[in-house]
Design a protein around this motif. Structure first.
Motif, mmCIF file in Angstrom:
data_model
loop_
_atom_site.group_PDB
_atom_site.id
_atom_site.type_symbol
_atom_site.label_atom_id
_atom_site.label_comp_id
_atom_site.label_asym_id
_atom_site.label_seq_id
_atom_site.Cartn_x
_atom_site.Cartn_y
_atom_site.Cartn_z
ATOM 1 N N ALA A 95 20.719 -8.270 -8.890
ATOM 2 C CA ALA A 95 21.757 -7.788 -9.773
ATOM 3 C C ALA A 95 21.199 -6.981 -10.995
ATOM 4 O O ALA A 95 21.371 -5.982 -11.389
ATOM 5 N N GLU A 96 20.153 -8.119 -11.620
ATOM 6 C CA GLU A 96 19.466 -7.711 -12.975
ATOM 7 C C GLU A 96 18.673 -6.302 -12.616
ATOM 8 O O GLU A 96 18.579 -5.293 -13.252
ATOM 9 N N TYR A 97 17.941 -6.533 -11.370
ATOM 10 C CA TYR A 97 17.030 -5.422 -11.005
ATOM 11 C C TYR A 97 17.692 -4.192 -10.841
ATOM 12 O O TYR A 97 17.351 -3.090 -11.156
ATOM 13 N N ARG A 98 19.019 -4.120 -9.980
ATOM 14 C CA ARG A 98 19.894 -3.036 -9.761
ATOM 15 C C ARG A 98 20.318 -2.505 -11.107
ATOM 16 O O ARG A 98 20.234 -1.183 -11.276
ATOM 17 N N ARG A 99 20.663 -3.233 -11.960
ATOM 18 C CA ARG A 99 21.116 -2.923 -13.405
ATOM 19 C C ARG A 99 20.348 -2.061 -14.064
ATOM 20 O O ARG A 99 20.339 -0.939 -14.784
ATOM 21 N N ILE A 100 18.686 -2.487 -14.087
ATOM 22 C CA ILE A 100 17.854 -1.743 -14.733
ATOM 23 C C ILE A 100 17.379 -0.304 -13.971
ATOM 24 O O ILE A 100 17.255 0.671 -14.910
ATOM 25 N N ASN A 101 17.518 -0.352 -12.923
ATOM 26 C CA ASN A 101 17.312 0.791 -12.223
ATOM 27 C C ASN A 101 18.361 1.842 -12.340
ATOM 28 O O ASN A 101 18.234 2.993 -12.296
ATOM 29 N N GLU A 102 19.627 1.465 -12.547
ATOM 30 C CA GLU A 102 20.784 2.171 -12.610
ATOM 31 C C GLU A 102 20.906 2.894 -14.123
ATOM 32 O O GLU A 102 21.080 4.058 -14.317
ATOM 33 N N ASN A 103 20.252 1.846 -15.135
ATOM 34 C CA ASN A 103 19.975 2.458 -16.473
ATOM 35 C C ASN A 103 18.963 3.597 -16.356
ATOM 36 O O ASN A 103 19.080 4.502 -17.146
ATOM 37 N N LEU A 104 17.826 3.570 -15.577
ATOM 38 C CA LEU A 104 17.070 4.779 -15.314
ATOM 39 C C LEU A 104 17.613 5.739 -14.693
ATOM 40 O O LEU A 104 17.407 7.126 -15.109
ATOM 41 N N ARG A 105 18.710 5.755 -13.822
ATOM 42 C CA ARG A 105 19.265 6.981 -13.403
ATOM 43 C C ARG A 105 20.154 7.706 -14.727
ATOM 44 O O ARG A 105 20.318 8.749 -14.695
ATOM 45 N N TYR A 106 20.714 6.644 -15.327
ATOM 46 C CA TYR A 106 21.591 7.417 -16.410
ATOM 47 C C TYR A 106 20.476 7.990 -17.485
ATOM 48 O O TYR A 106 20.749 9.113 -18.055
ATOM 49 N N TYR A 107 19.380 7.433 -17.766
ATOM 50 C CA TYR A 107 18.458 7.810 -18.616
ATOM 51 C C TYR A 107 17.939 9.228 -18.012
ATOM 52 O O TYR A 107 17.670 10.311 -18.856
#
Length: 502
Positions: free
Chosen positions: A37-49
């Motif tokens: 879940a933490e790893y997915r959250r980081i990659n989701e942040n990348l998508r927003y960025y």
């Protein structure tokens, strides 16, 4: 290649066959202490960025389902970039009290263009929730590698810091008509005897979304050792920096949050509103209904030549041809609808105001009323929230940079590139110029009054007023005393010199 080396390689390959591992995801590795879940959250942040909002699905007037790219504002990237520039810029300086250590660090940072690179990667840190910096030796020089959040995964951590971590490097290699995806996992751990151990594992896959099977390092890294032990390190070789604040997404995670992690729904709201606004502008362009007979073309024979006469320019998309029977009276009719620009702009600004509140910055940082520009004094007084946020980030950046300086010196010492003493934290001065917020005259007046009242020493007042190290402040006091003596001597009369001497 010698016979002995060939035998060694065969032994290594046989060991890999006996200990083959297969990983679907990087978080499947038993050593890595990060939840999926933490790893997915980081990659989701990348998508927003990256401002990657995907596609919008809609139904057109013919009842057909269509898709189009969503138009978005790069608000996540803009916020990260703006705050990073307030915290660190190329005018920042790092100084050490020890002359030899200071010379080594200045030369290292200058050759690696550290200030320029760190300002860019600090933006990534704020956007993705963390950044690691690891010194390494390349061609007889110590350089700094920046490891971004998606490829930095903790192994063990205390309540204060991450002590062991995995660093992931991905490589693509062409093999015939397809690509082979390699993943190198570099484990940084502490052994029970206090040694610092770096272990390398290589994985191979035909699918870029799968880590794959473990293979020998020699497939793409001929000179890379499976394990390296380093003696004499007092801290991890990497320095981890994360934005301030608690990770409320996973309170047990040592990883940091993006500055906009708790504002993603607001970013979605702003982007949806902006996309609808742009679509309304497109749909609201001028439309004129024209009777069909006015758009017909005719062939006219003029002096033996055939000429095509057009009633309207065919490149225009303003005119909509309708049958005369479908039109009231067969006259030209304006079908243009008004664009709700004021409503949309007001809604977007309301979203930006909410975004400012969630980020913890002062109102007006991302919105603009179009009335007037702010003076420097107004910026200092009104940007108190932004200033407090900046100070929180600055304190963490300073600590992380000090840790990096120590690691650079320790690594340089291990490889014979530095022969001086390892600096202590308190002997490293980090100057992150905050001239945007701080009124220098008020700052100087404050410490001058404090010195005159006798509650601080002259060295301390100089340190704070000019952001100097203790050694530089003492050198300045000596220079001031010497100038005072020289001035006094130049003002003595000849008679005074004859009586008392020079």
């Amino acid at each position: 290649m010698g016979i002995i080396q060939t035998i060694k390689n065969l032994i290594k390959r046989s060991q890999y066959r006996m200990t083959t591992e297969s990983l679907a995801s990087i978080t499947d590795h038993p050593k890595i202490a990060v939840t999926s879940a933490e790893y997915r959250r980081i990659n989701e942040n990348l998508r927003y960025y990256q401002s990657n909002a995907g596609k919008v699905t809609y139904t057109n007037t013919d009842g057909m389902t269509k898709q189009r790219e969503m138009t978005v504002l790069p608000i996540a990237r803009t916020a990260s970039k703006k705050i990073a520039s307030l915290v660190f810029n190329e005018q920042a300086s790092i100084k050490l009290d020890d002359e030899q250590a200071n010379e080594f660090i200045q030369e290292t940072l200058k050759n690696d263009r550290f200030n320029k690179n760190f300002e860019r990667y600090l933006e990534s840190c704020l956007a993705l929730g963390g950044l690691a910096m690891r010194p390494y030796v390349d061609n007889g020089r110590v350089r700094v590698s920046f490891i971004q959040a998606p490829v930095f995964l903790p192994l063990q951590s205390s309540t204060q810091d991450i002590s062991s971590a995995a660093i992931v490097t991905k490589t693509i290699k062409a093999s015939g008509q397809k690509n082979i995806y390699y993943t190198l996992i570099e484990f940084h751990e502490w052994a029970n005897d206090g040694k610092y151990v770096i272990t390398n594992e290589l994985y191979r896959s035909d699918n870029q979304n799968v880590i794959g099977d473990r293979v020998p390092l020699a497939e793409i890294y001929e000179d890379l050792e499976e394990q390296v032990e380093l003696n004499g390190l007092t801290r991890p070789l990497f320095s981890y920096l994360k934005p301030p604040g608690m990770n409320n997404k996973d309170i047990n995670s040592p990883l940091g949050l993006s500055i906009f992690d708790n504002a993603k729904s607001t970013i979605d709201f702003i982007n949806t509103t902006y996309d609808e606004f742009k679509w309304e502008v497109k749909m609201g362009q001028r439309r004129v209904a024209v009777p069909e007979n006015l758009t017909e073309t005719r062939m006219v024979n003029h002096d033996g030549d055939v000429q095509l006469v057009k009633r309207f320019d065919t490149e225009q998309n303003v005119y909509l041809r309708l049958s005369t029977n479908d039109m009231d009276g067969g006259s030209i009719t304006d079908l243009t609808t008004a664009i709700r620009a004021d409503d949309y702009i007001k809604t977007i600004n309301e979203g930006l105001s909410l975004f400012e509140m969630l980020l913890g910055v002062s109102a007006g940082m991302f919105t603009f009323d179009g009335q007037s520009l702010k003076t420097a004094t107004e910026v200092v007084s009104e940007n108190s929230d932004t200033y407090q946020m900046r100070n929180s980030i600055v304190s963490l950046v300073e600590q992380s940079l000090k840790e990096l300086i120590i690691s650079i010196c320790e690594l340089g010492s291990l490889y014979g590139l530095y022969s001086g003493t390892i600096p202590q934290m308190e002997k490293i001065a980090i100057n992150l110029d905050d001239g945007v917020f701080t009124d220098k005259n008020n700052e100087l007046d404050y410490w001058t009054k404090a010195l005159a009242s006798g509650i601080v020493s002259k060295a301390h007042a100089i340190q704070k007023a000019f952001n100097m190290s203790e050694a530089d402040a003492k050198n300045m006091i000596q220079a001031i005393n010497q100038e005072t003596m020289d001035t006094a001597n130049s003002q003595r009369s000849q008679q005074d010199i004859d009586i008392y001497g020079e």
